[in-house]
Design an enzyme around this catalytic site. Sequence first.
Site, PDB file in Angstrom:
ATOM      1  N   HIS A   1       0.836  -1.155  -0.111  1.00  9.44           N
ATOM      2  CA  HIS A   1       0.023  -0.167  -0.002  1.00  9.44           C
ATOM      3  C   HIS A   1       0.925   1.165   0.012  1.00  9.44           C
ATOM      4  O   HIS A   1       0.373   2.289  -0.124  1.00  9.44           O
ATOM      5  CB  HIS A   1      -1.063  -0.054   1.394  1.00  9.44           C
TER       6      HIS A   1
ATOM      7  N   ASP B   1      -7.347  -2.428  -0.783  1.00 10.40           N
ATOM      8  CA  ASP B   1      -6.352  -3.256  -0.292  1.00 10.40           C
ATOM      9  C   ASP B   1      -7.024  -4.680  -0.018  1.00 10.40           C
ATOM     10  O   ASP B   1      -8.238  -4.901   0.547  1.00 10.40           O
ATOM     11  CB  ASP B   1      -6.137  -2.656   1.431  1.00 10.40           C
TER      12      ASP B   1
ATOM     13  N   HIS C   1       3.874   1.380   4.508  1.00  6.43           N
ATOM     14  CA  HIS C   1       2.669   1.163   3.922  1.00  6.43           C
ATOM     15  C   HIS C   1       1.191   1.496   4.897  1.00  6.43           C
ATOM     16  O   HIS C   1       0.214   1.740   4.175  1.00  6.43           O
ATOM     17  CB  HIS C   1       2.229  -0.178   3.339  1.00  6.43           C
TER      18      HIS C   1
ATOM     19  N   ASP D   1     -10.289  -0.780   2.993  1.00  8.62           N
ATOM     20  CA  ASP D   1      -9.170  -1.490   3.682  1.00  8.62           C
ATOM     21  C   ASP D   1      -9.596  -1.518   5.401  1.00  8.62           C
ATOM     22  O   ASP D   1     -10.543  -1.009   5.778  1.00  8.62           O
ATOM     23  CB  ASP D   1      -8.048  -0.281   3.892  1.00  8.62           C
TER      24      ASP D   1
ATOM     25  N   GLU E   1      -1.371  -4.922  -1.696  1.00  6.82           N
ATOM     26  CA  GLU E   1      -1.378  -5.741  -0.829  1.00  6.82           C
ATOM     27  C   GLU E   1      -1.362  -7.181  -1.130  1.00  6.82           C
ATOM     28  O   GLU E   1      -1.133  -8.056  -0.259  1.00  6.82           O
ATOM     29  CB  GLU E   1      -1.987  -5.146   0.565  1.00  6.82           C
TER      30      GLU E   1
ATOM     31  N   ASP F   1      -4.502   3.527   7.618  1.00  5.66           N
ATOM     32  CA  ASP F   1      -3.177   3.826   6.880  1.00  5.66           C
ATOM     33  C   ASP F   1      -2.923   5.258   7.195  1.00  5.66           C
ATOM     34  O   ASP F   1      -2.462   6.216   6.042  1.00  5.66           O
ATOM     35  CB  ASP F   1      -3.185   3.515   5.336  1.00  5.66           C
TER      36      ASP F   1
ATOM     37  N   ASP G   1      -6.885  -6.809   2.195  1.00  6.23           N
ATOM     38  CA  ASP G   1      -7.436  -7.052   3.521  1.00  6.23           C
ATOM     39  C   ASP G   1      -8.648  -6.277   3.987  1.00  6.23           C
ATOM     40  O   ASP G   1      -9.159  -6.591   5.257  1.00  6.23           O
ATOM     41  CB  ASP G   1      -6.203  -6.797   4.498  1.00  6.23           C
TER      42      ASP G   1
ATOM     43  N   HIS H   1      -7.465  -1.111   7.530  1.00  8.44           N
ATOM     44  CA  HIS H   1      -6.554  -0.360   8.393  1.00  8.44           C
ATOM     45  C   HIS H   1      -6.823   1.107   7.909  1.00  8.44           C
ATOM     46  O   HIS H   1      -7.421   1.298   6.691  1.00  8.44           O
ATOM     47  CB  HIS H   1      -5.085  -0.766   8.057  1.00  8.44           C
TER      48      HIS H   1
HETATM   49  N1  LIG Z   1      -1.545  -0.997   4.163  1.00  4.09           N
HETATM   50  C1  LIG Z   1      -1.521  -1.830   5.147  1.00  4.09           C
HETATM   51  N2  LIG Z   1      -1.768  -3.227   5.227  1.00  4.09           N
HETATM   52  N3  LIG Z   1      -1.250  -1.319   6.328  1.00  4.09           N
HETATM   53  C2  LIG Z   1      -1.263  -1.979   7.578  1.00  4.09           C
HETATM   54  C3  LIG Z   1      -0.786  -1.006   8.778  1.00  4.09           C
HETATM   55  C4  LIG Z   1      -0.734  -1.637   9.766  1.00  4.09           C
HETATM   56  C5  LIG Z   1      -0.209  -0.779  10.836  1.00  4.09           C
HETATM   57  N4  LIG Z   1      -1.292   0.297  11.503  1.00  4.09           N
HETATM   58  C6  LIG Z   1       0.956  -0.200  11.054  1.00  4.09           C
HETATM   59  O1  LIG Z   1       1.221   0.856  10.719  1.00  4.09           O
HETATM   60  O2  LIG Z   1       1.706  -0.905  10.711  1.00  4.09           O
HETATM   61 MN   LIG Z   2      -3.742  -0.441   3.510  1.00  2.76          MN
HETATM   62 MN   LIG Z   3      -4.743  -3.092   5.326  1.00  7.77          MN
END
Ligand SMILES: NC(=[NH2+])NCCC[C@H](N)C(=O)O
Ligand SMILES: [Mn+2]
Ligand SMILES: [Mn+2]
Length: 306
Positions: free
Chosen positions: A97, A226, A141, A124, A271, A128, A228, A126
Amino acid sequence: MTHQTCILVGAPVDSGKRRRGCLMGPDAYRTAGLADALGDLGHTVEDRGNVRPAPFTPQAHAKIHAREETIAWTEALAAAAETSLRDGLPIFLGGDHSLSLGTVLGAMRHADAINRPLFVLWLDAHSDFHTPVTTDSGNLHGTPLGYVTGRSDFDGFPAVTRPLPQDNIAIIGLRSVDTAERAALQESSIQHVDMREIDESGIAKPLTAFLERVAAANGMLHVSLDVDFLDPAVAPAVGTTVPGGATIREGHLVMEMLHDSGLMTSLDLVELNPFLDERGRTARVMVDLAASALGRRVFDRPTRAY
Ligand SMILES: NC(=[NH2+])NCCC[C@H](N)C(=O)O
Ligand SMILES: [Mn+2]
Ligand SMILES: [Mn+2]
């Protein structure tokens, strides 16, 4: 909507976190038949191959992983996004990401150049929304929305001269938000939709509200999907799985509604880690979702006006 020129842009970015494998993503999408799936819908498909970053000199950092490499990708992908947006609807084949630091920056530059506002839909688990200072993991990411909205401490990255307004962003699918991100997100005017809201109201309701705002502003719309966002039971090929994600049908509904709206102007597929996949099934799910966003449907329906 009518026939489009879909431009496939490979973005084999693997620098945004420590677990390797997303660099194989672009070829997994090609192998899973993305170009044919879009061609079968009547679109013109142009595969421009993979972007490469300019040479960079890695430096050691106590906290941030692969900062210089990610800066180089950001510059290269911003340029690729700006160019491809002039020629059609770019689909960026990730890559992790952190590629969206570049693709969204390029979309912002293009939107500025043609004097239209840019909106971003972030699908997502998350948010981000970290900065290089607030991140716990040091993985970039987790920072693209922090970067494009003009949060501080992105030293060395291309300057974000006209930040993306928080009002122009919706994040849908949230179920893993770090403490520092939660505080910043709650103070922000970003529309943030967690899985509970999706369970209670359905995913169409918050999406419709967002698309109405995009349409009312005659906005361009960059969608960042994403892997996820989806539940790991249906999309296992991702390094940051979080249980309780969107179903296949929720994913398709979002994509079908995006197509009906006619608003989407660029798309990131991010991702995917083919090293973690089971015989390509996650790559195929992502290709099917992209096809829905570009018009694949079971039956025609009267178009909804936004
Ligand atoms: N693009 C993603 N999958 N991001 C996940 C980030 C997970 C977590 N918040 C971090 O900063 O590490
Ligand atoms: Mn993400
Ligand atoms: Mn994510």
